[in-house]
Design an enzyme around this catalytic site. Structure first.
Site, mmCIF file in Angstrom:
data_model
loop_
_atom_site.group_PDB
_atom_site.id
_atom_site.type_symbol
_atom_site.label_atom_id
_atom_site.label_comp_id
_atom_site.label_asym_id
_atom_site.label_seq_id
_atom_site.Cartn_x
_atom_site.Cartn_y
_atom_site.Cartn_z
ATOM 1 N N ARG A 1 48.155 67.555 46.003
ATOM 2 C CA ARG A 1 46.704 67.571 45.779
ATOM 3 C C ARG A 1 46.315 67.151 44.366
ATOM 4 O O ARG A 1 45.214 67.408 43.915
ATOM 5 C CB ARG A 1 46.114 68.941 46.116
ATOM 6 C CG ARG A 1 46.218 69.300 47.588
ATOM 7 C CD ARG A 1 45.340 70.492 47.937
ATOM 8 N NE ARG A 1 45.400 70.763 49.374
ATOM 9 C CZ ARG A 1 46.250 71.616 49.934
ATOM 10 N NH1 ARG A 1 47.105 72.267 49.170
ATOM 11 N NH2 ARG A 1 46.232 71.806 51.233
ATOM 12 N N LYS B 1 38.934 54.582 40.387
ATOM 13 C CA LYS B 1 39.171 54.153 41.764
ATOM 14 C C LYS B 1 40.663 53.914 41.944
ATOM 15 O O LYS B 1 41.256 53.120 41.232
ATOM 16 C CB LYS B 1 38.424 52.850 42.070
ATOM 17 C CG LYS B 1 36.990 53.004 42.482
ATOM 18 C CD LYS B 1 36.461 51.641 42.921
ATOM 19 C CE LYS B 1 35.036 51.711 43.388
ATOM 20 N NZ LYS B 1 34.551 50.382 43.837
ATOM 21 N N GLU C 1 36.985 38.893 35.862
ATOM 22 C CA GLU C 1 36.228 40.137 35.779
ATOM 23 C C GLU C 1 35.392 40.185 34.501
ATOM 24 O O GLU C 1 34.299 40.761 34.490
ATOM 25 C CB GLU C 1 37.162 41.339 35.857
ATOM 26 C CG GLU C 1 37.933 41.473 37.170
ATOM 27 C CD GLU C 1 37.047 41.848 38.353
ATOM 28 O OE1 GLU C 1 35.880 42.251 38.130
ATOM 29 O OE2 GLU C 1 37.512 41.740 39.502
ATOM 30 N N LYS D 1 32.216 47.989 31.881
ATOM 31 C CA LYS D 1 32.732 48.695 33.059
ATOM 32 C C LYS D 1 32.597 50.215 32.883
ATOM 33 O O LYS D 1 32.137 50.919 33.804
ATOM 34 C CB LYS D 1 34.205 48.314 33.273
ATOM 35 C CG LYS D 1 34.926 49.078 34.405
ATOM 36 C CD LYS D 1 34.553 48.571 35.773
ATOM 37 C CE LYS D 1 35.249 49.347 36.884
ATOM 38 N NZ LYS D 1 36.607 48.883 37.170
ATOM 39 N N GLU E 1 29.731 55.753 43.065
ATOM 40 C CA GLU E 1 29.248 54.493 43.631
ATOM 41 C C GLU E 1 28.106 54.683 44.630
ATOM 42 O O GLU E 1 28.106 54.145 45.735
ATOM 43 C CB GLU E 1 30.420 53.757 44.308
ATOM 44 C CG GLU E 1 30.200 52.272 44.451
ATOM 45 C CD GLU E 1 31.467 51.524 44.827
ATOM 46 O OE1 GLU E 1 31.552 50.346 44.474
ATOM 47 O OE2 GLU E 1 32.360 52.124 45.465
ATOM 48 N N ARG F 1 26.880 51.443 40.300
ATOM 49 C CA ARG F 1 28.267 50.971 40.299
ATOM 50 C C ARG F 1 28.497 49.875 41.337
ATOM 51 O O ARG F 1 29.432 49.083 41.222
ATOM 52 C CB ARG F 1 29.226 52.145 40.528
ATOM 53 C CG ARG F 1 30.690 51.748 40.375
ATOM 54 C CD ARG F 1 31.620 52.920 40.321
ATOM 55 N NE ARG F 1 32.997 52.488 40.167
ATOM 56 C CZ ARG F 1 34.023 53.281 39.899
ATOM 57 N NH1 ARG F 1 33.816 54.581 39.751
ATOM 58 N NH2 ARG F 1 35.237 52.803 39.764
ATOM 59 N N ASN G 1 30.524 45.033 42.357
ATOM 60 C CA ASN G 1 31.041 44.345 43.540
ATOM 61 C C ASN G 1 30.627 42.877 43.590
ATOM 62 O O ASN G 1 31.034 42.148 44.497
ATOM 63 C CB ASN G 1 30.548 45.060 44.808
ATOM 64 C CG ASN G 1 31.375 44.701 46.028
ATOM 65 O OD1 ASN G 1 32.599 44.669 45.982
ATOM 66 N ND2 ASN G 1 30.701 44.416 47.139
ATOM 67 N N HIS H 1 32.802 40.114 45.013
ATOM 68 C CA HIS H 1 33.912 40.748 45.718
ATOM 69 C C HIS H 1 33.727 40.832 47.227
ATOM 70 O O HIS H 1 34.711 40.945 47.955
ATOM 71 C CB HIS H 1 34.159 42.152 45.162
ATOM 72 C CG HIS H 1 34.805 42.157 43.808
ATOM 73 N ND1 HIS H 1 34.194 41.621 42.700
ATOM 74 C CD2 HIS H 1 36.006 42.626 43.385
ATOM 75 C CE1 HIS H 1 34.994 41.764 41.653
ATOM 76 N NE2 HIS H 1 36.093 42.376 42.036
ATOM 77 N N HIS I 1 36.882 39.346 48.426
ATOM 78 C CA HIS I 1 37.898 40.174 49.064
ATOM 79 C C HIS I 1 38.247 39.643 50.456
ATOM 80 O O HIS I 1 39.413 39.685 50.870
ATOM 81 C CB HIS I 1 37.420 41.624 49.175
ATOM 82 C CG HIS I 1 37.760 42.460 47.992
ATOM 83 N ND1 HIS I 1 37.243 43.720 47.806
ATOM 84 C CD2 HIS I 1 38.566 42.244 46.923
ATOM 85 C CE1 HIS I 1 37.716 44.241 46.686
ATOM 86 N NE2 HIS I 1 38.509 43.347 46.126
ATOM 87 N N HIS J 1 43.899 37.725 42.302
ATOM 88 C CA HIS J 1 42.633 38.392 42.599
ATOM 89 C C HIS J 1 41.453 37.675 41.934
ATOM 90 O O HIS J 1 40.410 37.459 42.556
ATOM 91 C CB HIS J 1 42.697 39.848 42.132
ATOM 92 C CG HIS J 1 41.417 40.603 42.262
ATOM 93 N ND1 HIS J 1 40.887 40.991 43.480
ATOM 94 C CD2 HIS J 1 40.533 41.040 41.316
ATOM 95 C CE1 HIS J 1 39.751 41.634 43.293
ATOM 96 N NE2 HIS J 1 39.509 41.672 41.984
#
Length: 346
Positions: free
Chosen positions: A106, A128, A170, A207, A217, A221, A225, A228, A232, A247
């Protein structure tokens, strides 16, 4: 949370001394084991026992099989909840290491030491963590903040040009969504580690400020994206075709197409669209996305994590330095954006 290391890694040693973890788990891939781990170990001043865990490099290993292997390794080491995982690497290492640490028993503490430009300005920041599943990018993961992020810009000198260029995507995105001055500083820069070092902190701050304003998000936030949603989907299709692309190359292709969505939505002028397109194509190769069926691209976008009620929600700009989120466009606009990208002549 973000600290820049000197050549003696003083702040890292201070953090370890003050927190006294029971065990250090240093996660690397084959590349960072060779090029970056010797620098870390040569500056590490502690009597706390440590273990080196190495995985293969590349997006292809960012999956549940690797996560399971790492959980088993941590179990074999008798890892307790006072251990500290040090993720020394690029985006795959910080994503994977953060995910494994945040879920093992955990949650155990972890820190990120990003070694690529992409990880420094993006992947290591924001809490993230995640893995890919069934060619869907980062579809399984957690929101879990690292204890610290330690950046050492000299690691940029270990990168191949394609990796440097991938991270630069980025940085360009940060300018387009949040800082016109940052965009202007970058749009004519020559890509060398020395030239980029001066602007890394600016991108990291963009960022970090966005994340601090909206960690889970829910709103702002989502602007991160930009590029992306389509990017993606394209990256996933290349991965599925066993033709992995960096990427950043997928994201810049996505930014060109999503800038076209801004234009077709009458949010930006043709001049701004041209500026974005020309700036990106000065640096990045044109991807052969014409080999993909538009329906496949569209269907992958439908599975984007930020969608609501089965509708694709875009983050698109309405000016250089400002971005909207949860924006809907028509399927025809998406097809036009893809056609626009394919038709560009370099």
């Amino acid at each position: 949370m973000i600290s820049f290391l000197d050549d003696n890694f003083s702040l890292l040693n201070q953090y370890i001394s003050e927190n006294q973890p029971s065990l250090l788990l240093i996660l690397v891939d084959e590349n960072t084991h060779e090029h970056c781990l010797p620098t870390l170990l040569g500056n590490l001043e502690t009597d706390i026992p440590f273990e080196i865990i190495e995985i293969e490099p590349g997006e292809e290993v960012k999956n549940i099989e690797t996560a399971t292997l790492l959980w088993e390794v941590l179990t074999d080491f008798g890892t307790d909840r006072n251990a500290l995982m040090i993720n020394l690497g690029g985006g795959v290492i910080t994503d994977m290491g953060g995910f494994v640490a945040s879920t093992y028993k955990r949650g155990i503490k972890f820190i990120n030491i990003p070694t690529t430009l992409l990880a420094m300005v993006d992947a290591s920041i924001g809490g993230k963590t995640g893995i890919d599943h069934g060619f869907y990018k980062n579809i399984v993961g957690t929101f879990s903040l690292p204890e610290k992020i330690f950046a050492y810009p000299k690691f940029l000198q270990t990168l191949e040009f394609t990796q440097l260029r991938s991270g630069f995507a980025e940085m360009l995105k940060h300018g387009l969504i949040a800082s016109e001055s940052h965009w202007n500083n970058l749009k004519n820069i020559e890509l060398t580690p020395e030239n980029l070092e001066a602007f890394v902190v600016d991108s990291m701050n963009v960022k970090q400020q966005v994340v601090e304003a909206d960690f889970k998000e829910k709103n702002l936030r989502k602007t991160l994206n930009f590029g992306h949603t389509i990017g993606h989907a394209i990256e996933s299709l290349f991965l599925q075709a066993e033709h992995t692309i960096p990427h950043g190359e997928a994201v810049t292709a996505g930014m060109v197409m999503e800038a076209h969505l801004s234009f077709s939505s009458q949010l930006i002028s043709k001049e701004i669209l041209d500026e974005i397109t020309n700036t990106i194509f000065k640096v990045y190769p044109q991807l052969p996305i014409e080999e993909f069926d538009k329906n496949d691209i569209f269907n992958l976008m439908l599975n984007d994590k930020k969608n609501i009620g089965g509708k694709i929600k875009f983050s698109i700009i309405d000016a250089i330095g400002h971005c909207l989120y949860d924006y809907e466009v028509s399927r025809a606009q998406i097809d036009e954006a893809i056609d626009y990208y394919v038709a560009i002549e370099q």
